[in-house]
Design an enzyme around this catalytic site. Structure first.
Site, PDB file in Angstrom:
ATOM      1  N   GLY A   6       0.829  -1.200   0.000  1.00  0.00           N
ATOM      2  CA  GLY A   6       0.000   0.000   0.000  1.00  0.00           C
ATOM      3  C   GLY A   6       0.858   1.242   0.000  1.00  0.00           C
ATOM      4  N   GLY A   8       0.880   5.352   1.515  1.00  0.00           N
ATOM      5  CA  GLY A   8       0.283   6.279   2.462  1.00  0.00           C
ATOM      6  C   GLY A   8       0.768   7.682   2.197  1.00  0.00           C
ATOM      7  CD  GLU A  12       7.163   1.876  -2.004  1.00  0.00           C
ATOM      8  OE1 GLU A  12       6.444   2.186  -2.954  1.00  0.00           O
ATOM      9  OE2 GLU A  12       8.219   1.243  -2.146  1.00  0.00           O
ATOM     10  CE  LYS A  28       3.145   3.547   8.001  1.00  0.00           C
ATOM     11  NZ  LYS A  28       2.299   4.413   8.869  1.00  0.00           N
ATOM     12  CD  GLU A  84      -0.225 -13.025   6.314  1.00  0.00           C
ATOM     13  OE1 GLU A  84      -0.503 -12.991   5.106  1.00  0.00           O
ATOM     14  OE2 GLU A  84       0.922 -13.221   6.736  1.00  0.00           O
ATOM     15  CD  GLU A  87      -7.403   0.015   3.561  1.00  0.00           C
ATOM     16  OE1 GLU A  87      -8.475   0.455   3.080  1.00  0.00           O
ATOM     17  OE2 GLU A  87      -6.308   0.562   3.393  1.00  0.00           O
ATOM     18  CG  ASP A 126      -7.402   9.573  10.424  1.00  0.00           C
ATOM     19  OD1 ASP A 126      -8.551   9.948  10.095  1.00  0.00           O
ATOM     20  OD2 ASP A 126      -6.521   9.310   9.591  1.00  0.00           O
ATOM     21  CG  ASN A 131      -6.564   4.701   9.381  1.00  0.00           C
ATOM     22  OD1 ASN A 131      -6.023   4.458   8.308  1.00  0.00           O
ATOM     23  ND2 ASN A 131      -6.695   5.918   9.849  1.00  0.00           N
TER      24      ASN A 131
END
Length: 181
Positions: A6, A8, A12, A28, A84, A87, A126, A131
């Site tokens: 992903g 952000g 990445e 990250k 694994e 979202e 948030d 998330n």
């Protein structure tokens, strides 16, 4: 490191493997040159460093686990537990609605994690389906993991006054109270 999982706001997230035992993790990757953050000046108010500090202080089965932080001159690598699944947002979109048993299980785990954060005097600020990650050994028994703690704040004796979060999820009365259109 392997495939991109992903992207952000700060960088990445890639699939990573620990060399000795092939343990899978999410990494990250934040490029210090392109991210507007003062890494070497000790500016703990930045979202990235704030997320690291918050994750270092928590340990709950429904909050993503920080495994390591690797700081190099050009990059910051935040090594996280690998969720694994996907979202919660993607699951909601796919199903359009969750049955009561699924929703109850997700909600209980999210509420448990929030209760823990509040006990630790941390406010997420948030929380949204994007998330919340789903992990499972089998899809019928998902475990949720709250992630993306960059806007989180340690609340001691101060009031939270900063207007933050994701616009699509902010309650109209909060927007109105902030004097925004």
């Amino acid at each position: 490191m392997s495939e991109v999982l992903g992207k952000g706001a700060c960088g990445e997230i890639r699939l990573g493997f620990r060399v000795p035992d092939s343990h899978r993790v999410a990494i990250k990757i934040i490029c210090k040159r392109t991210t507007i953050t003062t890494f070497n000046a000790g500016n703990s108010s930045s979202n990235v460093l704030n997320e690291v500090r918050i994750l270092q202080s928590v340990n709950h089965p429904c909050i993503i686990n920080l495994e390591d932080v690797i700081d190099t001159p050009n990059f910051l690598f935040i090594v996280l537990e690998l969720a694994e699944g996907r979202e919660l947002f993607d699951k909601i979109i796919e199903k359009t609605k969750l049955n009561e048993a699924e929703a109850k299980l997700h909600f209980f785990q999210i509420a448990s994690a929030i209760k823990y954060l509040h006990f630790k005097k941390i406010c997420h600020r948030d929380l949204k389906p994007e998330n919340v990650l789903l992990c499972w050994s089998e899809e019928s028994l998902p475990i949720v993991k709250i992630t993306v703690m960059g806007m989180s704040k340690l609340v001691d004796k101060t009031r939270l006054k900063t207007f933050c979060g994701t616009a699509q999820y902010i309650a109209p009365e909060v927007v109105q109270g902030a004097g925004l259109p």
